[in-house]
Design a protein around this motif. Structure first.
Motif, PDB file in Angstrom:
ATOM      1  N   PHE A  29       0.824  -1.216   0.000  1.00 38.00           N
ATOM      2  CA  PHE A  29       0.000   0.000   0.000  1.00 38.00           C
ATOM      3  C   PHE A  29       0.857   1.265   0.000  1.00 38.00           C
ATOM      4  O   PHE A  29       0.319   2.362  -0.102  1.00 38.00           O
ATOM      5  CB  PHE A  29      -0.968  -0.008   1.177  1.00 38.00           C
ATOM      6  N   ASN A  30       2.171   1.103   0.096  1.00 39.00           N
ATOM      7  CA  ASN A  30       3.057   2.261  -0.057  1.00 39.00           C
ATOM      8  C   ASN A  30       3.217   2.653  -1.517  1.00 39.00           C
ATOM      9  O   ASN A  30       3.751   3.716  -1.825  1.00 39.00           O
ATOM     10  CB  ASN A  30       4.438   1.959   0.533  1.00 39.00           C
ATOM     11  N   PHE A  31       2.787   1.766  -2.419  1.00 38.03           N
ATOM     12  CA  PHE A  31       2.925   2.022  -3.851  1.00 38.03           C
ATOM     13  C   PHE A  31       1.601   2.522  -4.428  1.00 38.03           C
ATOM     14  O   PHE A  31       0.542   2.031  -4.081  1.00 38.03           O
ATOM     15  CB  PHE A  31       3.337   0.749  -4.582  1.00 38.03           C
ATOM     16  N   ASN A  32       1.710   3.480  -5.367  1.00 34.80           N
ATOM     17  CA  ASN A  32       0.496   3.978  -6.025  1.00 34.80           C
ATOM     18  C   ASN A  32      -0.119   2.889  -6.907  1.00 34.80           C
ATOM     19  O   ASN A  32      -1.335   2.711  -6.947  1.00 34.80           O
ATOM     20  CB  ASN A  32       0.821   5.177  -6.910  1.00 34.80           C
ATOM     21  N   VAL A  33       0.765   2.210  -7.632  1.00 40.75           N
ATOM     22  CA  VAL A  33       0.343   1.203  -8.598  1.00 40.75           C
ATOM     23  C   VAL A  33       1.361   0.076  -8.598  1.00 40.75           C
ATOM     24  O   VAL A  33       2.562   0.324  -8.497  1.00 40.75           O
ATOM     25  CB  VAL A  33       0.270   1.780 -10.040  1.00 40.75           C
ATOM     26  N   MET A  34       0.875  -1.140  -8.731  1.00 43.83           N
ATOM     27  CA  MET A  34       1.748  -2.270  -9.008  1.00 43.83           C
ATOM     28  C   MET A  34       1.275  -2.942 -10.277  1.00 43.83           C
ATOM     29  O   MET A  34       0.073  -2.952 -10.576  1.00 43.83           O
ATOM     30  CB  MET A  34       1.753  -3.260  -7.850  1.00 43.83           C
ATOM     31  N   GLY A  35       2.233  -3.462 -11.015  1.00 43.77           N
ATOM     32  CA  GLY A  35       1.840  -4.050 -12.287  1.00 43.77           C
ATOM     33  C   GLY A  35       2.797  -5.111 -12.764  1.00 43.77           C
ATOM     34  O   GLY A  35       3.871  -5.322 -12.195  1.00 43.77           O
ATOM     35  N   TRP A  36       2.364  -5.783 -13.807  1.00 38.84           N
ATOM     36  CA  TRP A  36       3.173  -6.779 -14.499  1.00 38.84           C
ATOM     37  C   TRP A  36       3.419  -6.297 -15.924  1.00 38.84           C
ATOM     38  O   TRP A  36       2.477  -5.929 -16.630  1.00 38.84           O
ATOM     39  CB  TRP A  36       2.460  -8.128 -14.528  1.00 38.84           C
ATOM     40  N   TYR A  37       4.681  -6.299 -16.306  1.00 41.76           N
ATOM     41  CA  TYR A  37       5.093  -5.993 -17.671  1.00 41.76           C
ATOM     42  C   TYR A  37       5.699  -7.259 -18.266  1.00 41.76           C
ATOM     43  O   TYR A  37       6.109  -8.161 -17.545  1.00 41.76           O
ATOM     44  CB  TYR A  37       6.152  -4.889 -17.684  1.00 41.76           C
ATOM     45  N   ARG A  38       5.793  -7.264 -19.591  1.00 41.63           N
ATOM     46  CA  ARG A  38       6.492  -8.363 -20.234  1.00 41.63           C
ATOM     47  C   ARG A  38       7.318  -7.840 -21.403  1.00 41.63           C
ATOM     48  O   ARG A  38       7.000  -6.817 -22.006  1.00 41.63           O
ATOM     49  CB  ARG A  38       5.521  -9.445 -20.709  1.00 41.63           C
ATOM     50  N   GLN A  39       8.363  -8.581 -21.689  1.00 38.34           N
ATOM     51  CA  GLN A  39       9.210  -8.234 -22.820  1.00 38.34           C
ATOM     52  C   GLN A  39       9.567  -9.499 -23.571  1.00 38.34           C
ATOM     53  O   GLN A  39      10.236 -10.397 -23.029  1.00 38.34           O
ATOM     54  CB  GLN A  39      10.476  -7.513 -22.364  1.00 38.34           C
ATOM     55  N   ALA A  40       9.089  -9.570 -24.798  1.00 35.92           N
ATOM     56  CA  ALA A  40       9.394 -10.693 -25.669  1.00 35.92           C
ATOM     57  C   ALA A  40      10.680 -10.384 -26.438  1.00 35.92           C
ATOM     58  O   ALA A  40      11.038  -9.210 -26.612  1.00 35.92           O
ATOM     59  CB  ALA A  40       8.235 -10.939 -26.629  1.00 35.92           C
ATOM     60  N   PRO A  41      11.375 -11.397 -26.929  1.00 42.54           N
ATOM     61  CA  PRO A  41      12.617 -11.167 -27.676  1.00 42.54           C
ATOM     62  C   PRO A  41      12.396 -10.216 -28.846  1.00 42.54           C
ATOM     63  O   PRO A  41      11.463 -10.405 -29.644  1.00 42.54           O
ATOM     64  CB  PRO A  41      12.985 -12.572 -28.163  1.00 42.54           C
ATOM     65  N   GLY A  42      13.214  -9.194 -28.931  1.00 38.73           N
ATOM     66  CA  GLY A  42      13.140  -8.251 -30.038  1.00 38.73           C
ATOM     67  C   GLY A  42      12.005  -7.254 -29.954  1.00 38.73           C
ATOM     68  O   GLY A  42      11.782  -6.490 -30.902  1.00 38.73           O
ATOM     69  N   LYS A  43      11.280  -7.248 -28.837  1.00 43.60           N
ATOM     70  CA  LYS A  43      10.141  -6.333 -28.701  1.00 43.60           C
ATOM     71  C   LYS A  43      10.335  -5.432 -27.482  1.00 43.60           C
ATOM     72  O   LYS A  43      11.128  -5.726 -26.589  1.00 43.60           O
ATOM     73  CB  LYS A  43       8.844  -7.128 -28.571  1.00 43.60           C
ATOM     74  N   GLN A  44       9.559  -4.370 -27.467  1.00 44.01           N
ATOM     75  CA  GLN A  44       9.615  -3.452 -26.328  1.00 44.01           C
ATOM     76  C   GLN A  44       8.846  -4.036 -25.150  1.00 44.01           C
ATOM     77  O   GLN A  44       7.920  -4.838 -25.322  1.00 44.01           O
ATOM     78  CB  GLN A  44       9.009  -2.099 -26.716  1.00 44.01           C
ATOM     79  N   ARG A  45       9.229  -3.589 -23.982  1.00 43.23           N
ATOM     80  CA  ARG A  45       8.509  -3.994 -22.785  1.00 43.23           C
ATOM     81  C   ARG A  45       7.117  -3.377 -22.813  1.00 43.23           C
ATOM     82  O   ARG A  45       6.957  -2.201 -23.161  1.00 43.23           O
ATOM     83  CB  ARG A  45       9.274  -3.545 -21.540  1.00 43.23           C
TER      84      ARG A  45
END
Length: 116
Positions: A29-45
């Motif tokens: 709860f100290n964080f405004n937002v939590m999330g999951w990102y992903r990065q595939a080979p050769g692609k942007q996160r």
């Protein structure tokens, strides 16, 4: 120093499920937002899913009906339930936590491979 530790990645076949976990060294709860990102080979996160301090969630259109982000406040952990995984979901998945406007914390990533 905030630490985010992901786990739960692996090799699965198309149609199978995985549950990713992100354990925070800080009260989430100290964080405004939590999330999951992903990065595939050769692609942007890219942002896959997020949950804000109020519990509001957002999803990438490609995963909206298959992935669910949720949290366990008692464990300071955020999860990503991924159902019906497809080869396009193959990527390294990173946990992210935002504190204030300018502070970002990242985990080390967990690899998800979907292949038959």
């Amino acid at each position: 120093q905030v630490r985010l530790v992901e786990s739960g990645g692996g090799l699965v076949q198309p149609g199978e499920s995985l549950l990713l976990s992100c354990v925070s060294s800080e009260n989430i709860f100290n964080f405004n937002v939590m999330g999951w990102y992903r990065q595939a080979p050769g692609k942007q996160r890219e942002l896959v899913a997020s949950i804000n301090v109020g519990g509001k969630t957002k999803y990438l259109d490609a995963v909206k009906d298959r992935f669910t982000i949720f949290r366990d406040n008692t464990r300071d952990t955020v999860y990503l339930r991924m159902n019906d995984l497809q080869p396009d979901d193959t990527a390294v998945y990173y946990c992210n936590a935002k504190m204030g406007q300018f502070i970002d914390y990242w985990g080390q990533g967990t690899r998800v491979t979907v292949s038959s």
